[in-house]
Design an enzyme around this catalytic site. Structure first.
Site, PDB file in Angstrom:
ATOM      1  N   LYS A 173     -20.771  -7.935  24.251  1.00 53.14           N
ATOM      2  CA  LYS A 173     -21.790  -8.567  23.418  1.00 53.14           C
ATOM      3  C   LYS A 173     -23.062  -7.739  23.499  1.00 53.14           C
ATOM      4  O   LYS A 173     -23.513  -7.363  24.581  1.00 53.14           O
ATOM      5  CB  LYS A 173     -22.054  -9.985  23.928  1.00 53.14           C
ATOM      6  CG  LYS A 173     -23.158 -10.677  23.181  1.00 53.14           C
ATOM      7  CD  LYS A 173     -23.205 -12.117  23.558  1.00 53.14           C
ATOM      8  CE  LYS A 173     -24.593 -12.518  23.965  1.00 53.14           C
ATOM      9  NZ  LYS A 173     -24.714 -13.896  24.308  1.00 53.14           N
TER      10      LYS A 173
HETATM   11  C1  R5P Z   1     -27.877 -13.944  26.564  1.00 53.74           C
HETATM   12  O1  R5P Z   1     -26.928 -13.544  27.129  1.00 53.74           O
HETATM   13  C2  R5P Z   1     -28.106 -15.345  26.251  1.00 53.74           C
HETATM   14  O2  R5P Z   1     -27.707 -16.040  27.310  1.00 53.74           O
HETATM   15  C3  R5P Z   1     -27.438 -15.814  24.962  1.00 53.74           C
HETATM   16  O3  R5P Z   1     -26.094 -16.123  25.153  1.00 53.74           O
HETATM   17  C4  R5P Z   1     -27.521 -14.793  23.870  1.00 53.74           C
HETATM   18  O4  R5P Z   1     -28.766 -14.212  23.827  1.00 53.74           O
HETATM   19  C5  R5P Z   1     -27.120 -15.354  22.513  1.00 53.74           C
HETATM   20  O5  R5P Z   1     -27.974 -16.311  22.100  1.00 53.74           O
HETATM   21  P1  R5P Z   1     -29.112 -16.041  21.013  1.00 53.74           P
HETATM   22  O6  R5P Z   1     -28.370 -15.922  19.702  1.00 53.74           O
HETATM   23  O7  R5P Z   1     -29.988 -17.231  21.078  1.00 53.74           O
HETATM   24  O8  R5P Z   1     -29.776 -14.762  21.359  1.00 53.74           O
END
Ligand code: R5P
Length: 290
Positions: A173
């Site tokens: 990710k």
């Molecule tokens: C990062 O690892 C955070 O814990 C979230 O899972 C990630 O940033 C995704 O969420 P958002 O779309 O709010 O950035």
């Protein structure tokens, strides 16, 4: 690939279209009660049916998700630092693989902080987690966390994603950036993008569209869905891009249409029996009738 591992990955990435819509609600593990995620159950319940999987910590899974609802779980297993602490990158693995099995996780997620003070620790932990999780056929998603002073450009993100894949991560990710195709090209495993800070809805849909167009397998989106004033229309619009063929314009039109429908439904008065209507006599059985 081991059957169990392959089967679990298919819960996260739909094998029919090779796309993934993950709903991220793990923010509290370092941010505490993030805006609109103060009560996780209230946030998650109305939108979880529109995602493929939920990314969260064991605490939120146990307290805020109905165990009887068949949603695949991507369990965040790293943590140990906070937004007000000394260094966000100082993370360790804080949830065991045994616990993940008890929680029926379909994948484990942890962050690596490439270029930070704790780079070594987090990358070694990723390798170790892959070793252990693979013994049980559980895939690992590596999150390429970006520290305060690091850019989110293609050069840095390619480096971080490639390092994650080299340690054995099954999915990575990261963030969308200019020249994102280069990040995808040099990463041998599927890439999912985080949504990042809340954007206007149309911009978040454009981010989703561009990421998919440039080779992302899907999104792991949080704030741009549940911090929207209309989270259900928003997740449906995101879904129409990830698992459908909608353009940004079409997805945004869908979002607005769903918002209007919700508004109209709310304004319709619910049916109430007219208690004052005395003109109609209640039905009475004719006792004289033989
Ligand atoms: C990062 O690892 C955070 O814990 C979230 O899972 C990630 O940033 C995704 O969420 P958002 O779309 O709010 O950035």
């Amino acid at each position: 690939m081991d059957w169990g591992l392959k089967n679990r990955i298919s819960k996260i990435i739909n094998p029919l279209d090779n796309r993934a819509l993950m709903l991220a609600v793990d923010h509290g593990y370092f941010l505490g009660p993030t805006e609109k995620l103060e009560n996780p159950q209230k946030t998650i319940k109305p939108i979880m049916r529109y995602c493929d999987s939920l990314m969260l910590t064991r605490g939120v899974q146990r307290t805020s998700v109905d165990a009887a609802y068949p949603i695949p779980i991507v369990l965040r297993v790293s943590g140990g630092s906070s937004i007000i602490g000394e260094d966000l990158s100082n993370e360790q693995i804080i949830t065991s693989v045994k616990e993940a099995i008890r929680l029926n996780a379909s994948a484990l997620a942890m962050s690596i902080f490439v270029g930070s003070k704790y780079e070594h620790q987090t990358i070694v932990n990723l390798g170790r987690l892959v070793n252990e999780a693979e013994e049980y056929g559980i895939p690992v998603l590596a999150v390429t966390a970006v520290g305060k002073d690091m850019g989110k450009d293609a050069r840095y993100l390619s480096l971080a994603c490639r390092i994650a894949a080299e340690q054995g991560a099954h999915i990575v990710k990261t963030y969308y950036c200019e020249n994102f195709e280069k990040v995808v090209e040099s990463c041998p495993v599927p890439i999912i993008i985080a949504g990042g800070k809340k954007l206007p809805e149309k911009d978040a849909l454009a981010l989703t569209y561009n990421a998919i167009k440039d080779g992302a397998t899907g999104v792991d989106m949080g704030r741009n869905i549940w911090q929207s004033d209309n989270p259900v229309p928003m997740i449906k619009a995101v879904r129409s891009i990830v698992h459908g063929t909608n353009s940004v314009e079409q997805a945004y039109t869908l979002y607005n249409k769903l918002c209007n429908e919700t508004k109209n439904n709310k304004s319709k008065k619910p049916f109430q029996p007219n208690k004052n209507n005395k003109s109609k006599k209640p039905f009475q059985q004719n006792k004289n009738k033989k």
